[in-house]
Scaffold this motif. Structure first.
Motif, PDB file in Angstrom:
ATOM      1  N   HIS A  40      -1.205  -4.977 -13.865  1.00 20.45           N
ATOM      2  CA  HIS A  40      -1.030  -3.500 -13.927  1.00 20.45           C
ATOM      3  C   HIS A  40      -1.731  -2.824 -13.031  1.00 20.45           C
ATOM      4  O   HIS A  40      -1.052  -1.973 -12.082  1.00 20.45           O
ATOM      5  CB  HIS A  40      -1.055  -2.989 -15.519  1.00 20.45           C
ATOM      6  CG  HIS A  40      -0.500  -1.535 -15.572  1.00 20.45           C
ATOM      7  ND1 HIS A  40       0.590  -1.287 -16.185  1.00 20.45           N
ATOM      8  CD2 HIS A  40      -0.902  -0.233 -15.043  1.00 20.45           C
ATOM      9  CE1 HIS A  40       0.694   0.125 -16.160  1.00 20.45           C
ATOM     10  NE2 HIS A  40      -0.313   0.692 -15.671  1.00 20.45           N
ATOM     11  N   ALA A  41      -3.003  -3.102 -12.837  1.00 16.66           N
ATOM     12  CA  ALA A  41      -3.886  -2.437 -12.022  1.00 16.66           C
ATOM     13  C   ALA A  41      -3.549  -2.644 -10.570  1.00 16.66           C
ATOM     14  O   ALA A  41      -3.821  -1.839  -9.730  1.00 16.66           O
ATOM     15  CB  ALA A  41      -5.333  -2.577 -12.182  1.00 16.66           C
ATOM     16  N   ILE A  42      -3.514  -4.047 -10.086  1.00 16.13           N
ATOM     17  CA  ILE A  42      -3.400  -4.374  -8.964  1.00 16.13           C
ATOM     18  C   ILE A  42      -2.037  -3.975  -8.457  1.00 16.13           C
ATOM     19  O   ILE A  42      -2.067  -3.511  -7.213  1.00 16.13           O
ATOM     20  CB  ILE A  42      -3.534  -5.887  -8.766  1.00 16.13           C
ATOM     21  CG1 ILE A  42      -3.274  -6.434  -7.213  1.00 16.13           C
ATOM     22  CG2 ILE A  42      -2.452  -6.600  -9.572  1.00 16.13           C
ATOM     23  CD1 ILE A  42      -4.482  -5.987  -6.469  1.00 16.13           C
ATOM     24  N   ALA A  43      -1.094  -4.038  -9.275  1.00 12.87           N
ATOM     25  CA  ALA A  43       0.317  -3.295  -8.766  1.00 12.87           C
ATOM     26  C   ALA A  43       0.103  -1.911  -8.332  1.00 12.87           C
ATOM     27  O   ALA A  43       0.824  -1.599  -7.111  1.00 12.87           O
ATOM     28  CB  ALA A  43       1.335  -3.529 -10.007  1.00 12.87           C
ATOM     29  N   GLY A  44      -0.573  -0.885  -9.018  1.00 14.82           N
ATOM     30  CA  GLY A  44      -0.717   0.366  -8.549  1.00 14.82           C
ATOM     31  C   GLY A  44      -1.588   0.243  -7.477  1.00 14.82           C
ATOM     32  O   GLY A  44      -1.272   1.116  -6.571  1.00 14.82           O
ATOM     33  N   HIS A  45      -2.646  -0.308  -7.467  1.00 13.86           N
ATOM     34  CA  HIS A  45      -3.625  -0.473  -6.117  1.00 13.86           C
ATOM     35  C   HIS A  45      -2.832  -0.724  -4.936  1.00 13.86           C
ATOM     36  O   HIS A  45      -3.219  -0.164  -3.902  1.00 13.86           O
ATOM     37  CB  HIS A  45      -4.646  -1.448  -6.459  1.00 13.86           C
ATOM     38  CG  HIS A  45      -5.488  -1.545  -5.292  1.00 13.86           C
ATOM     39  ND1 HIS A  45      -6.489  -0.544  -5.019  1.00 13.86           N
ATOM     40  CD2 HIS A  45      -5.944  -2.468  -4.553  1.00 13.86           C
ATOM     41  CE1 HIS A  45      -7.423  -0.797  -3.969  1.00 13.86           C
ATOM     42  NE2 HIS A  45      -6.998  -2.193  -3.565  1.00 13.86           N
ATOM     43  N   VAL A 102      -0.872   0.807   0.569  1.00 17.56           N
ATOM     44  CA  VAL A 102       0.086   1.364   1.275  1.00 17.56           C
ATOM     45  C   VAL A 102       0.142   2.734   2.007  1.00 17.56           C
ATOM     46  O   VAL A 102       0.072   2.947   3.246  1.00 17.56           O
ATOM     47  CB  VAL A 102       1.654   1.191   0.671  1.00 17.56           C
ATOM     48  CG1 VAL A 102       2.707   1.970   1.343  1.00 17.56           C
ATOM     49  CG2 VAL A 102       1.900  -0.050   0.391  1.00 17.56           C
ATOM     50  N   LYS A 103      -0.433   3.681   0.951  1.00 19.57           N
ATOM     51  CA  LYS A 103      -0.644   5.044   1.616  1.00 19.57           C
ATOM     52  C   LYS A 103      -1.762   5.036   2.497  1.00 19.57           C
ATOM     53  O   LYS A 103      -1.666   5.731   3.597  1.00 19.57           O
ATOM     54  CB  LYS A 103      -1.003   5.753   0.266  1.00 19.57           C
ATOM     55  CG  LYS A 103      -1.250   7.215   0.556  1.00 19.57           C
ATOM     56  CD  LYS A 103      -1.638   8.065  -0.425  1.00 19.57           C
ATOM     57  CE  LYS A 103      -2.142   9.646   0.104  1.00 19.57           C
ATOM     58  NZ  LYS A 103      -2.885  10.274  -1.038  1.00 19.57           N
ATOM     59  N   LYS A 104      -2.671   4.217   2.280  1.00 18.75           N
ATOM     60  CA  LYS A 104      -4.108   4.399   3.235  1.00 18.75           C
ATOM     61  C   LYS A 104      -3.478   3.610   4.488  1.00 18.75           C
ATOM     62  O   LYS A 104      -4.009   4.378   5.614  1.00 18.75           O
ATOM     63  CB  LYS A 104      -5.202   3.573   2.514  1.00 18.75           C
ATOM     64  CG  LYS A 104      -6.601   3.448   3.085  1.00 18.75           C
ATOM     65  CD  LYS A 104      -7.431   2.640   2.515  1.00 18.75           C
ATOM     66  CE  LYS A 104      -7.710   3.095   1.115  1.00 18.75           C
ATOM     67  NZ  LYS A 104      -9.032   3.687   0.755  1.00 18.75           N
ATOM     68  N   VAL A 105      -2.771   2.697   4.481  1.00 18.09           N
ATOM     69  CA  VAL A 105      -2.341   1.980   5.668  1.00 18.09           C
ATOM     70  C   VAL A 105      -1.474   2.946   6.640  1.00 18.09           C
ATOM     71  O   VAL A 105      -1.867   3.083   7.793  1.00 18.09           O
ATOM     72  CB  VAL A 105      -1.903   0.497   5.568  1.00 18.09           C
ATOM     73  CG1 VAL A 105      -1.121  -0.043   6.670  1.00 18.09           C
ATOM     74  CG2 VAL A 105      -2.725  -0.574   5.072  1.00 18.09           C
TER      75      VAL A 105
END
Ligand code: 5GP
Length: 116
Positions: free
Chosen positions: A59-64, A69-72
């Motif tokens: 769950h956490a990694i999927a959100g991370h 993506v946003k940061k990149v």
């Protein structure tokens, strides 16, 4: 190990990758065959084969991954102009590397739905 994916081999430093970002959970590398001026793959270090293999413990990694993506996109200068995010799943989804990865594409006008 024979069953390592190409992305795990890049993560492990066995073959080179053009890194644009990395943290303890994931890496981001330039696609070797870019479909757009910006084409980055966001890849979890954990070798989850695809979205179809996610479990509740992911769950956490999927959100991370989406936050990365946003940061990149910001780092690559396409956050304002817009970009495409694609995850291929399985054979009919066009997935060729069985290690979950998110395509981030931009830097030109994109049409349709795919990676072209
Ligand atoms: P898929 O088709 O599985 O969604 O996407 C796999 C992507 O990985 C393709 O866009 C392909 O160009 C890219 N790719 C395959 N091998 C390598 C590699 O060794 N290095 C990098 N940077 N990208 C790769």
């Amino acid at each position: 190990m024979a069953d390592k994916t190409i992305f795990t081999r890049i993560i492990d430093g066995e073959i080179p990758g053009n890194f644009v970002y990395q943290d303890e959970h994931c890496i981001a590398i330039r696609d070797i065959h870019p479909a757009a001026p910006v084409h980055v793959l966001v890849i979890p270090r954990k070798p989850i084969p695809s979205i179809a293999h996610l479990t509740t413990e992911d769950h956490a990694i999927a959100g991370h991954l989406l936050m990365v993506v946003k940061k990149v996109a910001e780092q690559e200068g396409v956050a304002e102009s817009g970009y495409r995010v694609v995850i291929n799943v399985g054979d009919e989804g066009g997935q060729t590397v069985p290690h979950l990865h998110i395509h981030v594409m931009g830097g030109r006008q994109l049409h349709g739905h795919g990676t072209a």
